[in-house]
Design a protein around this motif. Structure first.
Motif, mmCIF file in Angstrom:
data_model
loop_
_atom_site.group_PDB
_atom_site.id
_atom_site.type_symbol
_atom_site.label_atom_id
_atom_site.label_comp_id
_atom_site.label_asym_id
_atom_site.label_seq_id
_atom_site.Cartn_x
_atom_site.Cartn_y
_atom_site.Cartn_z
ATOM 1 N N ASP A 73 -6.465 -2.674 6.613
ATOM 2 C CA ASP A 73 -6.246 -2.298 5.209
ATOM 3 C C ASP A 73 -5.775 -0.847 5.095
ATOM 4 O O ASP A 73 -4.912 -0.519 4.279
ATOM 5 C CB ASP A 73 -7.486 -2.540 4.355
ATOM 6 N N ARG A 96 -2.119 -0.774 6.037
ATOM 7 C CA ARG A 96 -1.285 -1.244 4.922
ATOM 8 C C ARG A 96 -1.119 -0.146 3.876
ATOM 9 O O ARG A 96 -0.036 0.043 3.315
ATOM 10 C CB ARG A 96 -1.886 -2.504 4.288
ATOM 11 N N ARG A 103 1.266 2.479 5.196
ATOM 12 C CA ARG A 103 2.638 1.946 5.138
ATOM 13 C C ARG A 103 3.161 1.961 3.707
ATOM 14 O O ARG A 103 4.312 2.343 3.464
ATOM 15 C CB ARG A 103 2.676 0.542 5.708
#
Length: 195
Positions: free
Chosen positions: A13, A16, A19
């Motif tokens: 998580d 992510r 990113r």
């Protein structure tokens, strides 16, 4: 595509989130290089504190963005198999792959920090791989025997830079530009004298 290395691995998580922040930073900074961290956080859909927790400063965010883009650049060149594919195929594939990275990550590709060791290391590795490819192109007769591979590589980089400035919209546009870059490099623009 791997995220920039950090002292300890990120949970899925958290990866992510990083990113999303990097992708938002690319979009926002491409439109306005002076945009504040708050605008990047808003575009990423995260709180400003989340961005600051992941990146201590704007400079740290830009360095991470450049490092990530550099890694994608490296992967684009490696995917072309410059040392094993037929040289002409590797040249075309590397061109198309690199154009896609340069178009998608234009701000980051132009933000290479000169003092980031990882960016410098990866960039040097890409340069070495390209130098090998240009030597192979000359050995296979695709470049004249008297061609200086270093000069040819630098001209090639300039052609890619100019092609990426056209900001192609589709994969077909990128493929057409890649073909134009390779054709210009290997055949030039002048007419051939009559035999």
């Amino acid at each position: 595509m791997a995220l920039p290395a950090s002292p300890k691995p990120l949970r899925a998580d958290a990866e992510r989130t990083v990113r999303a922040i990097l992708e938002a930073a690319e979009r926002v900074l491409s439109e306005n290089p002076a945009a504040p961290m708050e605008r990047i956080a808003e575009a990423a859909g995260v709180a400003r504190t989340t961005v600051h927790r992941r990146f201590a400063s704007r400079e740290a965010l830009i360095t991470a963005l450049a490092t990530w883009a550099t890694q994608q650049f490296h992967e684009a060149v490696e995917a072309a198999r410059p040392d094993t594919a037929p040289p002409a195929v590797a040249l075309y594939q590397a061109t198309a792959n690199v154009l896609r990275v340069k178009v998608s990550w234009g701000f980051a590709m132009g933000a290479f920090p000169t003092d980031a060791p990882e960016v410098a290391r990866v960039h040097a590795e890409v340069t070495a791989r390209c130098a090998q490819l240009f030597t192979r192109l000359r050995e296979d007769g695709l470049l004249r025997p008297d061609t200086d591979p270093d000069w040819a590589r630098r001209v090639y980089y300039a052609l890619i830079h100019e092609a990426a400035a056209e900001a192609p919209d589709t994969d077909a546009d990128v493929d057409a530009l890649a073909t134009r870059v390779v054709d210009t490099l290997l055949h030039g623009l002048g007419t051939r004298p009559a035999p």
